[in-house]
Scaffold this active site. Structure first.
Site, PDB file in Angstrom:
ATOM      1  CD  GLU A   1      -2.719  -5.525  -6.049  1.00  0.00           C
ATOM      2  OE1 GLU A   1      -3.834  -4.997  -5.886  1.00  0.00           O
ATOM      3  OE2 GLU A   1      -2.482  -6.723  -5.782  1.00  0.00           O
TER       4      GLU A   1
ATOM      5  NE  ARG B   1      -3.884  -2.248   2.161  1.00  0.00           N
ATOM      6  CZ  ARG B   1      -3.749  -3.414   2.777  1.00  0.00           C
ATOM      7  NH1 ARG B   1      -2.720  -3.616   3.593  1.00  0.00           N
ATOM      8  NH2 ARG B   1      -4.632  -4.368   2.601  1.00  0.00           N
TER       9      ARG B   1
ATOM     10  CG  HIS C   1      13.317  -8.116   2.307  1.00  0.00           C
ATOM     11  ND1 HIS C   1      13.876  -8.594   3.458  1.00  0.00           N
ATOM     12  CD2 HIS C   1      13.622  -9.033   1.345  1.00  0.00           C
ATOM     13  CE1 HIS C   1      14.495  -9.736   3.212  1.00  0.00           C
ATOM     14  NE2 HIS C   1      14.354 -10.028   1.933  1.00  0.00           N
TER      15      HIS C   1
ATOM     16  CD  GLU D   1      18.011  -9.533   0.320  1.00  0.00           C
ATOM     17  OE1 GLU D   1      19.078 -10.081   0.663  1.00  0.00           O
ATOM     18  OE2 GLU D   1      16.891 -10.076   0.430  1.00  0.00           O
TER      19      GLU D   1
END
Length: 255
Positions: free
Chosen positions: A57, A11, A75, A122
């Site tokens: 997304e 988000r 991550h 990463e």
């Protein structure tokens, strides 16, 4: 069950800023967009992501809310070719990306940056997959045996060859479907030995797996005692959601 990882959802608070960040720094292009009355979803990834490659997304809610990062999600990881970690990191630094964890501080094996919303990214070295494509999504779990069993029984995932790292303080386990293409994304399960608990937060949303037939896949998951979180009917038969034992949401989508 055909359950290749399709995407990871995060988000974001400023859709334009975040899409530009991924476009400018990771060369991502838009692969799809969904506009609704209350939110927008944008799917991004390298232009040559591949049939089994995963997308990112970006979900933007129109009400201007802020998000808590939590620590149950760790991550996403993106790929650069072997031997190009330092040059890729220097490239990002020259472009003004925040210096979060440089290669030297990570033993020259990987590095980390953060996106505008604070999601950790990463950078890993791989001789497969498009440059900057998604390599894995890391989530923290409270019971390694239970989590490995969840992915094995519910989705028929296996540990990657050599995809286990045991240290004095923690263990990492990488899992994905047997026979997945090199370009496919995997799940990294991180288990810390100190018995800590985690906060889910809401800045991270879910990972999604692909199924050839949504109803068949859901029936299989229910037979295997997966959590009935949001069934296909409640989602207009477009997708469905289950959860693992730690509360990470897993969406099931069709190919």
């Amino acid at each position: 069950m055909d359950a290749i990882l399709d995407h990871t959802m995060i988000r974001v608070e400023d859709l334009e800023e975040t899409t530009e960040w991924y476009s400018d720094h990771l060369d991502y292009v838009e692969h799809g967009r969904m506009e609704a009355d209350t939110f927008t979803n944008v799917f991004m990834g390298p232009e040559g992501v591949g049939d089994e490659g995963a997308l990112l997304e970006l979900t933007y809610n129109h009400d201007g809310r802020s998000y808590e990062m939590g620590d149950a999600w760790g991550h996403i990881a993106v790929r650069v070719p072997e031997g190009e970690l330092e040059s890729a990191y220097d490239e990002l630094m020259d472009e003004g990306v925040e210096d979060y964890r440089d290669p030297e501080s990570c033993g020259g094996r990987y590095a980390f940056v953060t996106d505008p919303d604070g999601h950790e990214i990463e950078i890993v070295q791989r001789d497969h997959g498009a440059r900057w494509s998604l390599d894995h999504t890391m989530m923290r779990v409270e019971d390694a045996d239970r989590s490995l069993g969840f992915w094995t029984r519910k989705f028929e995932y296996d540990e990657l060859p050599g995809g286990r790292w045991e240290s004095d303080d923690f263990a990492n386990y990488f899992v994905e479907p047997e026979g997945a293409a090199d370009e496919a994304m995997s799940v990294e399960l991180t288990y810390n030995y100190d018995g800590r608990s985690y906060e889910m937060g809401d800045a991270w949303g879910h990972v999604a797996v692909r199924a050839d037939d949504l109803d068949d896949a859901w029936e299989t998951l229910m037979t295997r005692d997966a959590e009935d979180y949001r069934d296909p009917e409640s989602c207009d038969h477009q997708y469905a959601f289950t959860k693992d034992h730690d509360g990470h949401e897993i969406e099931v989508v069709t190919s």
